[in-house]
Design a protein around this motif. Structure first.
Motif, PDB file in Angstrom:
ATOM      1  N   MET A  34     -93.097 -50.978  48.193  1.00 35.07           N
ATOM      2  CA  MET A  34     -91.791 -50.237  48.160  1.00 35.07           C
ATOM      3  C   MET A  34     -91.385 -50.094  49.669  1.00 35.07           C
ATOM      4  O   MET A  34     -92.101 -50.368  50.557  1.00 35.07           O
ATOM      5  N   GLY A  35     -90.115 -49.779  49.761  1.00 31.92           N
ATOM      6  CA  GLY A  35     -89.339 -49.428  51.060  1.00 31.92           C
ATOM      7  C   GLY A  35     -88.128 -48.807  50.861  1.00 31.92           C
ATOM      8  O   GLY A  35     -87.703 -48.478  49.784  1.00 31.92           O
ATOM      9  N   TRP A  36     -87.962 -48.467  51.968  1.00 32.74           N
ATOM     10  CA  TRP A  36     -86.478 -47.870  52.263  1.00 32.74           C
ATOM     11  C   TRP A  36     -85.791 -48.702  52.998  1.00 32.74           C
ATOM     12  O   TRP A  36     -86.123 -49.202  54.140  1.00 32.74           O
ATOM     13  N   VAL A  48     -85.511 -50.017  56.882  1.00 33.61           N
ATOM     14  CA  VAL A  48     -86.133 -49.083  57.597  1.00 33.61           C
ATOM     15  C   VAL A  48     -87.636 -48.868  57.795  1.00 33.61           C
ATOM     16  O   VAL A  48     -87.937 -48.730  58.821  1.00 33.61           O
ATOM     17  N   ALA A  49     -88.060 -49.063  56.587  1.00 32.20           N
ATOM     18  CA  ALA A  49     -89.712 -49.082  56.492  1.00 32.20           C
ATOM     19  C   ALA A  49     -90.163 -49.724  55.074  1.00 32.20           C
ATOM     20  O   ALA A  49     -89.141 -49.549  54.003  1.00 32.20           O
ATOM     21  N   HIS A  50     -91.498 -50.165  55.211  1.00 39.49           N
ATOM     22  CA  HIS A  50     -91.795 -51.024  54.028  1.00 39.49           C
ATOM     23  C   HIS A  50     -93.358 -50.685  53.959  1.00 39.49           C
ATOM     24  O   HIS A  50     -93.882 -50.557  55.079  1.00 39.49           O
ATOM     25  N   GLY A  56    -100.526 -51.481  53.925  1.00 40.06           N
ATOM     26  CA  GLY A  56     -99.634 -51.897  55.423  1.00 40.06           C
ATOM     27  C   GLY A  56     -98.335 -51.508  55.428  1.00 40.06           C
ATOM     28  O   GLY A  56     -97.789 -51.338  54.513  1.00 40.06           O
ATOM     29  N   THR A  57     -97.928 -51.132  56.498  1.00 44.09           N
ATOM     30  CA  THR A  57     -96.769 -50.864  56.918  1.00 44.09           C
ATOM     31  C   THR A  57     -95.725 -51.549  57.972  1.00 44.09           C
ATOM     32  O   THR A  57     -96.646 -52.000  58.851  1.00 44.09           O
ATOM     33  N   ASN A  58     -94.422 -51.700  57.844  1.00 41.71           N
ATOM     34  CA  ASN A  58     -93.839 -51.935  58.911  1.00 41.71           C
ATOM     35  C   ASN A  58     -92.369 -51.027  59.189  1.00 41.71           C
ATOM     36  O   ASN A  58     -92.187 -50.539  57.920  1.00 41.71           O
ATOM     37  N   TYR A  59     -91.975 -51.047  60.266  1.00 46.93           N
ATOM     38  CA  TYR A  59     -90.643 -50.312  60.582  1.00 46.93           C
ATOM     39  C   TYR A  59     -89.712 -51.083  61.263  1.00 46.93           C
ATOM     40  O   TYR A  59     -89.944 -51.739  62.160  1.00 46.93           O
ATOM     41  N   GLY A  65     -92.115 -44.333  65.417  1.00 42.26           N
ATOM     42  CA  GLY A  65     -92.575 -42.986  66.195  1.00 42.26           C
ATOM     43  C   GLY A  65     -91.888 -41.945  65.764  1.00 42.26           C
ATOM     44  O   GLY A  65     -92.154 -40.913  65.910  1.00 42.26           O
ATOM     45  N   ARG A  66     -90.945 -42.113  64.882  1.00 37.64           N
ATOM     46  CA  ARG A  66     -89.829 -40.899  64.384  1.00 37.64           C
ATOM     47  C   ARG A  66     -90.367 -40.950  62.721  1.00 37.64           C
ATOM     48  O   ARG A  66     -90.066 -39.892  62.554  1.00 37.64           O
ATOM     49  N   PHE A  67     -90.261 -42.012  61.968  1.00 40.40           N
ATOM     50  CA  PHE A  67     -90.363 -42.050  60.785  1.00 40.40           C
ATOM     51  C   PHE A  67     -91.636 -42.364  60.031  1.00 40.40           C
ATOM     52  O   PHE A  67     -92.289 -43.396  60.761  1.00 40.40           O
ATOM     53  N   THR A  68     -92.269 -41.750  59.145  1.00 42.10           N
ATOM     54  CA  THR A  68     -93.288 -42.303  58.541  1.00 42.10           C
ATOM     55  C   THR A  68     -93.218 -42.613  56.960  1.00 42.10           C
ATOM     56  O   THR A  68     -92.605 -41.784  56.340  1.00 42.10           O
ATOM     57  N   ILE A  69     -93.632 -43.700  56.492  1.00 38.92           N
ATOM     58  CA  ILE A  69     -93.563 -44.185  55.024  1.00 38.92           C
ATOM     59  C   ILE A  69     -94.959 -43.941  54.521  1.00 38.92           C
ATOM     60  O   ILE A  69     -95.824 -44.202  55.128  1.00 38.92           O
ATOM     61  N   SER A  70     -94.825 -43.416  53.299  1.00 42.45           N
ATOM     62  CA  SER A  70     -96.239 -43.223  52.650  1.00 42.45           C
ATOM     63  C   SER A  70     -96.083 -43.403  50.938  1.00 42.45           C
ATOM     64  O   SER A  70     -94.990 -43.379  50.785  1.00 42.45           O
ATOM     65  N   ARG A  71     -97.211 -43.416  50.366  1.00 38.58           N
ATOM     66  CA  ARG A  71     -97.274 -43.962  48.988  1.00 38.58           C
ATOM     67  C   ARG A  71     -98.169 -43.424  48.222  1.00 38.58           C
ATOM     68  O   ARG A  71     -99.313 -42.949  48.864  1.00 38.58           O
TER      69      ARG A  71
END
Length: 118
Positions: A34-36, A48-50, A56-59, A65-71
């Motif tokens: 999932m991503g934004w 923006v983020a995945h 695992g995440t990538n931005y 450093g400002r946004f955080t993706i979680s699930r």
């Protein structure tokens, strides 16, 4: 029928925070990723983020450093915590998901507006 329902957008002052949510519903067997993404006026849609199933995440460099993706896998929901917002973060934010329902396909949400302005 799979649907992605976004919420949490709005107007915030520079330096403020917002939390976006996206819940996937329907006959979903599994969610691979999932991503934004976001799209500002006159610009192309950008990642923006995945986040993948294993966590695992990538931005995008602009939000590191400002946004955080979680699930939350139990709720089929992805979140985007946005801190230290800047005017250049203003855009329509779209949720995206790669999932199986039952065949594998890619889905988009309808988008939620984020406006950063004083």
């Amino acid at each position: 029928q799979v649907q992605l329902a976004e919420s949490g957008g709005g107007l915030v002052q520079p330096g403020g925070s917002l939390r976006l949510s996206c819940a996937a519903s329907g006959s979903i067997l599994s969610i691979d990723a999932m991503g934004w993404y976001r799209q500002a006026p006159g610009k192309q849609r950008e990642l923006v983020a995945h986040i993948i199933g294993g966590g695992g995440t990538n931005y995008a460099d602009s939000v590191k450093g400002r946004f955080t993706i979680s699930r939350d896998n139990a709720k089929n929901t992805v979140y985007l915590q946005m801190n230290s917002l800047k005017p250049e973060d203003t855009a329509v934010y779209y949720c995206n998901a790669d999932l199986r329902a039952p065949g594998r396909a890619n889905y988009w949400g309808q988008g939620t507006q984020v406006t950063v302005s004083s």
